[in-house]
Write a protein that holds these residues in place. Sequence first.
Motif, PDB file in Angstrom:
ATOM      1  N   VAL A 178       0.837  -1.202   0.000  1.00 14.40           N
ATOM      2  CA  VAL A 178       0.000   0.000   0.000  1.00 14.40           C
ATOM      3  C   VAL A 178       0.870   1.249   0.000  1.00 14.40           C
ATOM      4  O   VAL A 178       0.607   2.209  -0.732  1.00 14.40           O
ATOM      5  N   ALA A 179       1.925   1.234   0.820  1.00 15.52           N
ATOM      6  CA  ALA A 179       2.829   2.387   0.858  1.00 15.52           C
ATOM      7  C   ALA A 179       3.461   2.625  -0.506  1.00 15.52           C
ATOM      8  O   ALA A 179       3.618   3.778  -0.939  1.00 15.52           O
ATOM      9  N   GLY A 180       3.800   1.541  -1.190  1.00 16.35           N
ATOM     10  CA  GLY A 180       4.358   1.689  -2.535  1.00 16.35           C
ATOM     11  C   GLY A 180       3.351   2.269  -3.513  1.00 16.35           C
ATOM     12  O   GLY A 180       3.701   3.110  -4.351  1.00 16.35           O
ATOM     13  N   GLN A 181       2.097   1.822  -3.395  1.00 12.53           N
ATOM     14  CA  GLN A 181       1.046   2.360  -4.255  1.00 12.53           C
ATOM     15  C   GLN A 181       0.842   3.854  -4.004  1.00 12.53           C
ATOM     16  O   GLN A 181       0.722   4.641  -4.945  1.00 12.53           O
ATOM     17  N   ILE A 182       0.825   4.222  -2.732  1.00 10.98           N
ATOM     18  CA  ILE A 182       0.649   5.636  -2.386  1.00 10.98           C
ATOM     19  C   ILE A 182       1.837   6.454  -2.873  1.00 10.98           C
ATOM     20  O   ILE A 182       1.680   7.567  -3.382  1.00 10.98           O
ATOM     21  N   GLY A 183       3.047   5.894  -2.727  1.00 12.37           N
ATOM     22  CA  GLY A 183       4.228   6.598  -3.209  1.00 12.37           C
ATOM     23  C   GLY A 183       4.187   6.819  -4.709  1.00 12.37           C
ATOM     24  O   GLY A 183       4.512   7.917  -5.201  1.00 12.37           O
ATOM     25  N   GLN A 184       3.789   5.799  -5.456  1.00 10.26           N
ATOM     26  CA  GLN A 184       3.691   5.928  -6.904  1.00 10.26           C
ATOM     27  C   GLN A 184       2.637   6.960  -7.295  1.00 10.26           C
ATOM     28  O   GLN A 184       2.870   7.798  -8.173  1.00 10.26           O
ATOM     29  N   LEU A 185       1.493   6.904  -6.631  1.00 11.29           N
ATOM     30  CA  LEU A 185       0.439   7.872  -6.921  1.00 11.29           C
ATOM     31  C   LEU A 185       0.876   9.289  -6.568  1.00 11.29           C
ATOM     32  O   LEU A 185       0.528  10.249  -7.261  1.00 11.29           O
TER      33      LEU A 185
END
Length: 215
Positions: A178-185
């Motif tokens: 999830v943290a990676g998804q948020i970082g990418q977004l």
Amino acid sequence: MSVWTRPALWWRLAIMISAGLGLILGTGSLVYFTIESNVIVLGYFAGAVYWMTRRNTTDAPAPRLRGAAVLYITITGLVAHIILNHGENPLPGLFSGPDRLAHWSSFFLHYTTPVMVVLDWLCLKPRNVSRWRDLPLWLSFPLGYAFLTELRAALFPHFDNKYPYFFLDPTEHGYAWVAGQIGQLTVEFVILGAAVIGMDRLGTSLRGRLRPATG
């Protein structure tokens, strides 16, 4: 000349109608970023129409808030079309099937309103008012939304629809994913916010080039 004869006022009334219809026809709640961003757009442009009629001006008020509304509703449109709907054509469901009202709601919320708001930002006054220092302030809302979603899910595990979007759900892949998804977004939103500021500059440039030809 009365502001009621100006196209800018009627365009902004049309934005209000689009956002309002999307919210009325659908069943989504405020847990969705889509609903929150459209509420912001509806509230901002309602205030803008009131301001324009009271001041007899075509300039919209609160440029920083206007820029934020543009960014949020653009995020809504792009995330829905690219990430959630995988680029599918939104038109077929509008005219057939049992869920036509839901499709119309989605069309207004994710397509019509974002496009109209972006055109407003690009074409209508005031122009050249956004600043690069506005970008961190604008981004605080979508990032705060993601943080509060995770916090609410942790504090209230039985909350209905605690993860409105799959990229915020750690159930299968964990919080690191999830943290990676948020970082990418976040990176994508920074680029999108820069594009919003760039459109403000582009609109100013286009108006300046067109004025001598139409004057």
